[in-house]
Motif scaffolding. Structure first.
Motif, PDB file in Angstrom:
ATOM      1  N   SER A  59       3.303  14.972 -12.790  1.00  0.00           N
ATOM      2  CA  SER A  59       2.003  15.882 -13.468  1.00  0.00           C
ATOM      3  C   SER A  59       2.114  17.215 -13.263  1.00  0.00           C
ATOM      4  O   SER A  59       1.684  18.030 -14.049  1.00  0.00           O
ATOM      5  CB  SER A  59       0.777  15.169 -13.328  1.00  0.00           C
ATOM      6  N   GLN A  71       2.466   1.875  -3.376  1.00  0.00           N
ATOM      7  CA  GLN A  71       1.438   2.168  -4.316  1.00  0.00           C
ATOM      8  C   GLN A  71       1.301   3.895  -4.064  1.00  0.00           C
ATOM      9  O   GLN A  71       0.917   4.674  -5.193  1.00  0.00           O
ATOM     10  CB  GLN A  71       0.048   1.563  -4.203  1.00  0.00           C
ATOM     11  N   LEU A  72       1.011   4.187  -2.967  1.00  0.00           N
ATOM     12  CA  LEU A  72       0.768   5.539  -2.654  1.00  0.00           C
ATOM     13  C   LEU A  72       2.339   6.212  -2.995  1.00  0.00           C
ATOM     14  O   LEU A  72       2.108   7.461  -3.532  1.00  0.00           O
ATOM     15  CB  LEU A  72       0.773   5.718  -0.958  1.00  0.00           C
ATOM     16  N   ASN A  73       3.285   6.017  -2.670  1.00  0.00           N
ATOM     17  CA  ASN A  73       4.505   6.478  -3.308  1.00  0.00           C
ATOM     18  C   ASN A  73       4.485   6.648  -4.511  1.00  0.00           C
ATOM     19  O   ASN A  73       4.841   7.655  -5.181  1.00  0.00           O
ATOM     20  CB  ASN A  73       5.466   5.847  -2.661  1.00  0.00           C
ATOM     21  N   HIS A  74       4.088   5.658  -5.385  1.00  0.00           N
ATOM     22  CA  HIS A  74       4.215   5.635  -6.879  1.00  0.00           C
ATOM     23  C   HIS A  74       3.020   6.690  -7.377  1.00  0.00           C
ATOM     24  O   HIS A  74       3.353   7.437  -8.311  1.00  0.00           O
ATOM     25  CB  HIS A  74       3.626   4.095  -7.543  1.00  0.00           C
ATOM     26  N   ARG A  75       1.859   6.748  -6.871  1.00  0.00           N
ATOM     27  CA  ARG A  75       0.846   7.652  -7.010  1.00  0.00           C
ATOM     28  C   ARG A  75       1.222   8.981  -6.710  1.00  0.00           C
ATOM     29  O   ARG A  75       0.977  10.139  -7.506  1.00  0.00           O
ATOM     30  CB  ARG A  75      -0.464   7.393  -6.369  1.00  0.00           C
ATOM     31  N   LYS A  76       1.858   9.124  -5.800  1.00  0.00           N
ATOM     32  CA  LYS A  76       2.660  10.512  -5.199  1.00  0.00           C
ATOM     33  C   LYS A  76       3.521  10.981  -6.253  1.00  0.00           C
ATOM     34  O   LYS A  76       3.654  12.322  -6.732  1.00  0.00           O
ATOM     35  CB  LYS A  76       3.088  10.605  -4.136  1.00  0.00           C
ATOM     36  N   ARG A  77       4.539  10.165  -6.454  1.00  0.00           N
ATOM     37  CA  ARG A  77       5.558  10.592  -7.557  1.00  0.00           C
ATOM     38  C   ARG A  77       4.615  10.831  -9.127  1.00  0.00           C
ATOM     39  O   ARG A  77       5.267  11.721  -9.716  1.00  0.00           O
ATOM     40  CB  ARG A  77       6.473   9.190  -7.898  1.00  0.00           C
ATOM     41  N   GLY A  78       3.724  10.172  -9.359  1.00  0.00           N
ATOM     42  CA  GLY A  78       2.769  10.440 -10.687  1.00  0.00           C
ATOM     43  C   GLY A  78       2.375  12.031 -10.519  1.00  0.00           C
ATOM     44  O   GLY A  78       2.337  12.719 -11.533  1.00  0.00           O
ATOM     45  N   LEU A  79       1.948  12.238  -9.335  1.00  0.00           N
ATOM     46  CA  LEU A  79       1.262  13.480  -9.041  1.00  0.00           C
ATOM     47  C   LEU A  79       2.318  14.687  -9.252  1.00  0.00           C
ATOM     48  O   LEU A  79       2.027  15.643  -9.704  1.00  0.00           O
ATOM     49  CB  LEU A  79       0.676  13.483  -7.590  1.00  0.00           C
ATOM     50  N   GLU A 108       0.749  -1.255  -0.068  1.00  0.00           N
ATOM     51  CA  GLU A 108       0.069  -0.037  -0.121  1.00  0.00           C
ATOM     52  C   GLU A 108       0.876   1.318   0.112  1.00  0.00           C
ATOM     53  O   GLU A 108       0.632   2.066  -0.683  1.00  0.00           O
ATOM     54  CB  GLU A 108      -1.026  -0.052   1.235  1.00  0.00           C
TER      55      GLU A 108
END
Length: 204
Positions: free
Chosen positions: A73, A62-70, A59
């Motif tokens: 972007s 996944q959160l770190n991956h989403r944060k890097r994507g954010l 989890e």
């Protein structure tokens, strides 16, 4: 000496003393089973904790991956929006400036149009003709010069098509044409009378 008397002592052993205590005989096995049960319980708890930690790890990844994507972007959109905002502001400024210039041009052209439409060469008398021609030609030349200047000014803008029919200023030839026109207008009556006299003389 009298013989020694033998005394026999009977030791009574209770049957219960010879039998093993069932509670005592069961204690070692129960302890092992209990320890196994405790160990199994602890193992299950450790397994559950390991699975929970693995879930939390996934989890978190996944959160770190989403944060890097954010963040990626965010940086990209910040650059794009900032650049676009600057270009839009510049475009709006240029459009407003062009609109102001067009408004001034429209006012100027309307003034020239009004003056030119009021010219009535057919209504000028012989005595008025030289002065009226000078004034009229000056009005037309001034309008033509400002029209050419406006066309040059707007040639690099989106309004260039408005002036697609512009005629460039004639330069030195304009003055020559003006003088020629004035001379013809001034001498036209004399030329006409001479031509009529010549024609009458030939027909005789």
């Amino acid at each position: 000496m009298p013989p020694a008397t033998e005394h026999t002592h009977h030791i009574r052993i209770r049957n219960t003393q010879l039998e093993m205590d069932p509670d005592r005989t069961g204690t070692p096995r129960d302890d092992v089973d209990g320890q196994l049960l405790v160990a199994q319980t602890q193992l299950e708890q450790l397994q559950a904790q390991r699975e929970e930690l693995e879930r939390l790890k996934q989890e978190t990844e996944q959160l770190n991956h989403r944060k890097r994507g954010l963040i990626s972007s965010q940086v990209e959109m910040t650059e794009r929006l900032s650049s676009s905002t600057t270009l839009i502001e510049r475009e709006i400024f240029e459009m407003r400036q062009e609109i102001e210039d067009l408004e001034q041009c429209r006012t100027c052209f309307a003034g020239h149009l009004s003056k030119i439409e009021k010219l009535n060469p057919e209504g000028w008398s012989r005595e008025q003709l030289p002065d009226q021609l000078d004034r009229a030609l000056a009005i037309v030349e001034h309008a033509e010069d400002e029209y050419s200047q406006a066309a040059e000014h707007f040639s690099r803008t989106r309004s260039a098509s408005i002036f697609s029919g512009v005629r460039r200023a004639k330069g030195p030839k304009s003055e020559f044409t003006q003088q020629l026109t004035r001379g013809l207008a001034f001498n036209l009556p004399i030329i006409s009378l001479g031509s009529i006299a010549l024609l009458v003389y030939i027909l005789k």
